[in-house]
Design a protein around this motif. Structure first.
Motif, PDB file in Angstrom:
ATOM      1  N   ARG A 275       0.828  -1.208   0.000  1.00  0.00           N
ATOM      2  CA  ARG A 275       0.000   0.000   0.000  1.00  0.00           C
ATOM      3  C   ARG A 275       0.864   1.261   0.000  1.00  0.00           C
ATOM      4  NH1 ARG A 275      -5.612   0.113   3.027  1.00  0.00           N
ATOM      5  NH2 ARG A 275      -5.957   1.340   1.144  1.00  0.00           N
ATOM      6  N   THR A 299      -4.191   5.820  -1.788  1.00  0.00           N
ATOM      7  CA  THR A 299      -5.168   6.553  -0.984  1.00  0.00           C
ATOM      8  C   THR A 299      -6.292   5.582  -0.611  1.00  0.00           C
ATOM      9  OG1 THR A 299      -6.485   7.210  -2.901  1.00  0.00           O
ATOM     10  CG2 THR A 299      -4.675   8.675  -2.239  1.00  0.00           C
ATOM     11  N   PHE A 300      -7.159   6.017   0.286  1.00  0.00           N
ATOM     12  CA  PHE A 300      -8.364   5.241   0.532  1.00  0.00           C
ATOM     13  C   PHE A 300      -9.265   5.315  -0.707  1.00  0.00           C
ATOM     14  CE2 PHE A 300      -7.381   5.975   5.153  1.00  0.00           C
ATOM     15  CZ  PHE A 300      -7.185   4.630   5.461  1.00  0.00           C
ATOM     16  N   LEU A 306      -4.216   8.092   3.055  1.00  0.00           N
ATOM     17  CA  LEU A 306      -4.048   6.794   3.697  1.00  0.00           C
ATOM     18  C   LEU A 306      -3.588   6.975   5.141  1.00  0.00           C
ATOM     19  CD1 LEU A 306      -3.905   3.644   3.327  1.00  0.00           C
ATOM     20  CD2 LEU A 306      -1.474   3.967   2.797  1.00  0.00           C
TER      21      LEU A 306
END
Length: 435
Positions: A275, A299-300, A306
């Motif tokens: 991630r 990113t989310f 994040l």
């Protein structure tokens, strides 16, 4: 006091084998006190904290035989309980936080224990309540000498019980397990830590004759037994070293293969680094990290920044947040690092800021890292290692920086990383140890 002089900007290449797990070693070495028979433990790392614990057990009367570079046989048939009354014992125990885990075995087998306030990393308050409340529920009684900071514990009549731990403390769970395995009757521990290190300890104790069920979950059932025999045990590879090497490879644009990682025991660690944008391949039981010029933080799903936070297993281990933080400084993108457990563990970021990193320390628990995407390399400076994990994070920063850095107080790094300078130099690093 020793220091590292680090020449930055070098790319590393090659294979490295992680050491045995430090946190597991401290638990299972204490467990040898539970049996009068020989116990052989393999893959023991040659690091300061572990060596100090072995020295302490030897002073207590444990016969220690070194079979090879990473293998020891312990025999605790003739423990000198009088040594617990000496100042020498108190001084050595207080210098090592892991020494608290001798209490569970001492209470279980001998019904008594004594300990001065343990030392360790200066990363914030690290309370002992979980350990001591668990012992008290089993029937131990405490007397604390506040002036001398010494705990006196009577565990002559330990009896099984039900307990709900106030926190899923790894060392607290280990200590209570070791006290309960020889207590009379049945013990139920709910909200127990279930890290692979705890699973390893339970497996070792069961081979010795303990009766522990629920291993790998947060609900343990323990039937007390009257005697524990000898056994052999092999430590897991250190997941913190493995994560450190992944971050190091990314920061220095190096191609590194981390061998014999037991990938099925790493939990979410590989995914967290992915991630962060770091490419890695799990090939058999190895992790290959290719050389990467750029890596971009995800990113989310909704596009928000994040957040990477520590959590109890199988969540992300707090010991790797320092590595994630330093790795993010040269990534593309932004990440919020949330260190929930220790209120002083992020304070080392001032040194990274001095090196040119863009970090906002929001409060003692949270830091926002704005990745530089290598457009502005870190610069070499002189700095001091405050604790084990921050020390390695600073070493990674120094290895990726332009110019030369000096890291003082590397004894902190030596507490948790075996011959780290020699092992990294073998891959092409330039780390000089200065006494």
């Amino acid at each position: 006091m020793a220091s590292f002089r680090v020449k930055g900007g070098l790319k590393l290449k090659g294979e490295i084998i992680p050491q045995g797990a430090k946190n597991e070693a401290l638990q299972v070495i204490c467990a040898v006190l539970l049996s009068p028979e020989d116990i052989t433990i393999d893959k023991i790392p040659d690091i300061r904290d572990v060596n100090k614990l072995i020295e302490l057990l030897s002073d207590m009367g444990v016969t220690v035989r070194k079979n090879g570079p990473e293998s020891y046989t312990f025999n605790a048939a003739a423990i000198d309980l009088d040594f617990l009354e000496t100042q020498d014992f108190l001084d050595k125990a207080s210098a090592l936080r892991g020494s608290v885990m001798i209490l569970g075995p001492l209470l279980a087998r001998f019904g008594t224990g004594k300990l001065s306030k343990p030392g360790g990393d200066k990363i914030g308050r690290r309370r002992m309540d979980t350990h001591f409340t668990g012992f008290q529920k089993l029937g131990a009684t405490f007397r604390y000498d506040k002036k001398k900071e010494i705990y006196h514990i009577d565990g002559s009549d330990l009896r099984g019980c039900y307990m709900l731990l106030d926190e899923a403390s790894v060392t607290g769970t280990a200590n209570i397990i070791m006290a309960a395995v020889m207590a009379k009757g049945k013990t139920t521990i709910y909200n127990a830590a279930c890290e692979p290190y705890i699973q390893q300890l339970c497996g070792m104790l069961n081979r010795m004759g303990a009766k522990i069920s629920g291993v790998g979950s947060n609900l343990l059932q323990i039937e007390g037994v009257g005697y524990l025999a000898g056994t052999t045990h092999t430590l897991l590879p250190d997941m913190i070293e493995i994560g450190s090497f992944i971050g190091l490879a990314a920061m220095t644009q190096s191609e590194i293969t981390i061998k014999q990682v037991q990938a099925d025991k790493l939990g979410i660690i590989p995914e967290i680094f992915r991630r962060m944008g770091i490419k890695l391949d799990i090939i058999g039981d190895d992790i290959h990290v290719p050389s990467q010029k750029h890596y971009e933080i995800e990113t989310f799903i909704d596009g928000s920044i994040l957040t990477i936070a520590d959590a109890i297993w199988p969540g992300f281990t707090p010991d790797l947040l320092s590595i994630v933080l330093v790795t993010a400084t040269q990534a593309k993108g932004t990440v919020l690092v949330h260190q929930k457990m220790f209120e002083s563990r992020l304070f080392f970021v001032d040194k990274l800021i001095d090196m040119g990193a863009q970090i906002i320390l929001c409060d003692p628990h949270r830091a926002t890292v704005i990745g530089l995407d290598r457009k502005y390399p870190l610069r070499g400076i002189r700095m001091t290692s405050p604790d084990i994990r921050a020390g390695v994070a600073l070493l990674i920063a120094a290895m990726s920086a332009e110019g030369t850095s000096v890291i003082d107080n590397v004894e902190q790094i030596d507490r948790g990383y075996q011959f780290i300078d020699k092992r990294l130099n073998a891959l092409g690093a330039s780390i000089e140890r200065i006494d």
